[in-house]
Write an enzyme that holds these catalytic residues in place. Structure first.
Site, mmCIF file in Angstrom:
data_model
loop_
_atom_site.group_PDB
_atom_site.id
_atom_site.type_symbol
_atom_site.label_atom_id
_atom_site.label_comp_id
_atom_site.label_asym_id
_atom_site.label_seq_id
_atom_site.Cartn_x
_atom_site.Cartn_y
_atom_site.Cartn_z
ATOM 1 N N ASP A 125 -7.053 112.926 -18.778
ATOM 2 C CA ASP A 125 -6.399 114.115 -19.315
ATOM 3 C C ASP A 125 -7.209 115.360 -18.968
ATOM 4 O O ASP A 125 -7.860 115.407 -17.922
ATOM 5 C CB ASP A 125 -6.220 113.953 -20.834
ATOM 6 C CG ASP A 125 -4.943 114.613 -21.342
ATOM 7 O OD1 ASP A 125 -4.848 115.838 -21.239
ATOM 8 O OD2 ASP A 125 -4.062 113.895 -21.849
ATOM 9 N N HIS A 182 -5.293 119.826 -24.681
ATOM 10 C CA HIS A 182 -4.357 118.714 -24.518
ATOM 11 C C HIS A 182 -5.046 117.357 -24.601
ATOM 12 O O HIS A 182 -4.600 116.448 -25.313
ATOM 13 C CB HIS A 182 -3.635 118.876 -23.181
ATOM 14 C CG HIS A 182 -2.511 117.945 -22.940
ATOM 15 N ND1 HIS A 182 -2.655 116.773 -22.236
ATOM 16 C CD2 HIS A 182 -1.208 118.016 -23.273
ATOM 17 C CE1 HIS A 182 -1.485 116.161 -22.151
ATOM 18 N NE2 HIS A 182 -0.588 116.887 -22.770
ATOM 19 N N SER A 409 3.726 113.814 -24.193
ATOM 20 C CA SER A 409 2.266 113.702 -24.166
ATOM 21 C C SER A 409 1.729 113.224 -25.503
ATOM 22 O O SER A 409 0.666 112.592 -25.566
ATOM 23 C CB SER A 409 1.636 115.060 -23.838
ATOM 24 O OG SER A 409 1.837 115.401 -22.492
#
Length: 640
Positions: A125, A182, A409
């Protein structure tokens, strides 16, 4: 009293209860809100000292006050100029981050913490924020002996017994530290520690926790601060993660379109992982509902996103006193009363697939259903990087430790956490067996015209998945045979497999199992509109329930088709015994572009093994052939 009419009486008593008086926007000039509020209270109570009833005034971001008033005084207030509404101040319980509880995966669920602490989840990620409370290592034992990786997190980055490995891959990076937020978010959903009092600026306050809080995390940062996630970095991360000894990989990144597997870096990397017994979980993408998912490899576990039973809403107070509401997240009121801080409400329709979630069909292998499964992905509270802006507003100056995000996600690491939970009970199961256990125990869903092409096998149920009864298992050789059968030649297969796999010559292709008979825990096919059809599908299941058991087949029939199972009873005498069966489906005369959905359920009275049956109706001339796309050098992230 005339017949047919009834009077409604109000109970006017002297009992005072706490109420909130919500008023129009704060005037910009010559206004003293506290004095005004006290004056209003004096008028309705006839008490010169209204401070006896005032609890507090709201005057910084919006206009209003809280006071102890009677029912009669409440009705008087409602009629006063400037008052928008008057409502009781109810006691609310602190909200837990609801996603795991909503799936029935309670914090109190029985766990093998020793086995859980031996599970390592690789997160490919944007990096991770190691100082987050979600990743502290208080109470953690030594790093698992099987770990072969390293902490190469770069400048000012320290690993611990929770985050046991970190790497970064791009030239403009100086560390694996997350500057986007994220990666921190997804990692904490999968395996974050229990953190009491987590919230996004007071919204959704409660206990934040991952699916397997005792598991270890290895972070692989493949994205720049500009949100570009390069293919070469992603493949390098897969390479390292496999060699480092992770048990699972979660990757919430993806392309904008489907491409062939030999040109798809995630398909290639995850195939290498599968060869080493590592399951890769991938987000379906956020381009729904009209665009298809790019995550279509049969060895990938593709996750769609659903709603939850708790949602947030914002109220906007207009100058005319009207107060429309909408679904949004606002951590603070604007300097003008007018956009108010978010409040929660119960969403009784959940779970349904989120509007943004990319769906099927799988244009690369039409007999393989995609996505595979669904999990919560809307308004998920999880850890965040304090250096990352909590919103897309360029003027954003706030810093938060936890944030509420939406996307596939977010649903992807929920499945990663659930897969890790299954692996703690079954460390010797193959990636396909773990995937099968989660798919066949998923809860049925509805509410979408595309049916399983939107939400896969259904809604994730981690608790049932550790004891599925039967699994549909698949080996690397089976995947190679499938690739050869659908038209990949030896050189193309080797680009994916990375070994000396060989496809038979074209004259022997017919000896390979057909794609429709690939041992997937879902049955999918295409049929032509308004024409009769007859298709047979073969599947093989492995007994992982009771040694001596008998499973009977039950069909959820759909009007217009007839489904029969041969044999309709499977008898097992030992664990790991395999039994095969054939699903006969016939019918016809469905309209073009429709979807026909049904299911097969095997049950021994204790276990229920559900297998979707889904048919896509489409004209042959509308079905495109396999197209080769060139390799993309830059991946577009799912969180955009």
């Amino acid at each position: 009293m005339p017949i047919g009419k009834r009077c409604v009486s109000l109970k006017y008593n002297n009992t005072r209860n706490l109420h909130i008086v919500y008023m129009r926007s704060l005037p910009k000039h010559n206004y003293s809100p506290i004095s005004h509020h006290l004056s209003m209270l004096q008028q309705i109570t006839n008490d010169n000292d209204a401070t006896n009833h005032m609890v507090r005034s709201y005057y910084k971001s919006f206009n209003g006050f809280a006071a102890m008033i009677t029912n009669q005084e409440r009705e008087k207030l409602k009629k006063m100029e400037g008052v928008v509404s008057v409502f009781p101040s109810e006691s609310l319980k602190p909200q837990t981050t609801r996603s795991w509880d909503f799936m029935g995966f309670k914090e109190s669920i029985q766990r093998n913490k020793t086995a859980e602490s031996d599970v390592i989840i690789g997160v490919i990620d944007t990096g991770i924020w190691p100082e987050s409370e979600s990743f502290n290592d208080r109470g953690f034992g030594p790093i698992p002996k099987k770990w072969k990786g390293a902490c190469k997190g770069g400048e000012n980055f320290r690993c611990n017994n929770k985050i046991i490995g970190a790497r970064y891959y791009l030239k403009d990076q100086t560390s694996a530290r997350d500057f986007v937020g994220h990666g921190t978010h997804t990692a904490s959903i999968a395996a974050g520690n229990k953190v009491v009092g987590a919230s996004f600026n007071g919204i959704a306050e409660g206990v934040a926790r991952g699916g397997v809080p005792s598991a270890r995390i290895a972070a692989y940062s493949v994205c720049s601060e500009r949100d570009q996630c390069r293919a070469d970095a992603i493949l390098a991360a897969f390479d390292d993660a496999i060699a480092d000894g992770v048990d699972l990989i979660t990757i919430s990144l993806g392309l904008q379109e489907q491409i062939t597997f030999d040109n798809d870096i995630i398909a290639i990397g995850s195939f290498q992982a599968m060869k080493k017994g590592i399951l890769t979980i991938n987000s379906a993408g956020n381009d729904g509902p009209n665009n298809t998912t790019s995550s279509v490899s049969p060895w990938l576990f593709t996750v769609a996103a659903t709603t939850m039973d708790s949602r947030n809403t914002d109220n906007v107070l207009l100058g005319n006193g009207l107060m429309p509401s909408g679904k949004s997240i606002n951590g603070y009121a604007s300097n003008s009363a007018e956009i108010l801080s978010s409040t929660g409400f119960i969403n009784n329709s959940a779970p349904i697939v989120a509007e943004f979630s990319s769906g099927g069909p799988n244009m690369q292998i039409r007999e393989i259903m995609k996505p595979d499964i669904s999990a919560p992905g809307l308004e998920i509270l999880a850890a965040y990087s304090p250096l990352a802006p909590p919103s897309h507003d360029k003027r954003e100056k706030r810093s938060v430790k936890y944030n509420i995000l939406s996307g596939t996600s977010m649903s992807c690491p929920h499945v990663a956490g659930a897969a890790a939970y299954v692996k703690t009970s079954h460390p010797d199961w193959s990636p396909a067996a773990i995937k099968s256990s989660l798919m066949t125990t998923a809860k049925p869903m509805n509410g979408s015209e595309l049916a399983e092409f939107s939400y896969g096998s259904g809604f994730l149920d981690p608790v049932r998945a550790i004891n599925p009864g039967l699994v549909f298992d698949v080996s690397k050789k089976d995947y190679v045979k499938l690739l050869c059968r659908i038209g990949y030649n030896t050189m193309e297969v080797r680009k994916i497999s990375g070994d000396k796999s060989v496809c038979p010559s074209s004259s022997f292709h017919h000896r390979l199992p057909m794609a429709k008979d690939f041992n997937y825990p879902a049955i999918a096919a295409e049929i032509e509109p308004r024409k009769p059809f007859k298709i047979n599908f073969t599947r093989t299941v492995t007994n992982v329930g009771f040694a001596n058991s008998a499973y009977k087949a039950y069909i959820q029939q759909h009007s217009g088709i007839n489904i029969t199972i041969v044999p309709n009873v499977l008898e097992f005498k030992s664990l790991k015994e395999k039994q095969s069966f054939v699903v006969h489906v016939d019918g016809g005369k469905f309209s073009d572009k429709s979807v026909v959905s049904s299911s097969l359920l095997w049950s021994d009275g204790t276990h229920s093994v559900r297998c979707p049956i889904i048919l896509r109706v489409i004209k042959k001339e509308n079905a495109t052939c396999k197209i080769r796309f060139s390799l993309r050098s830059v991946f577009s992230c799912s969180y955009k």
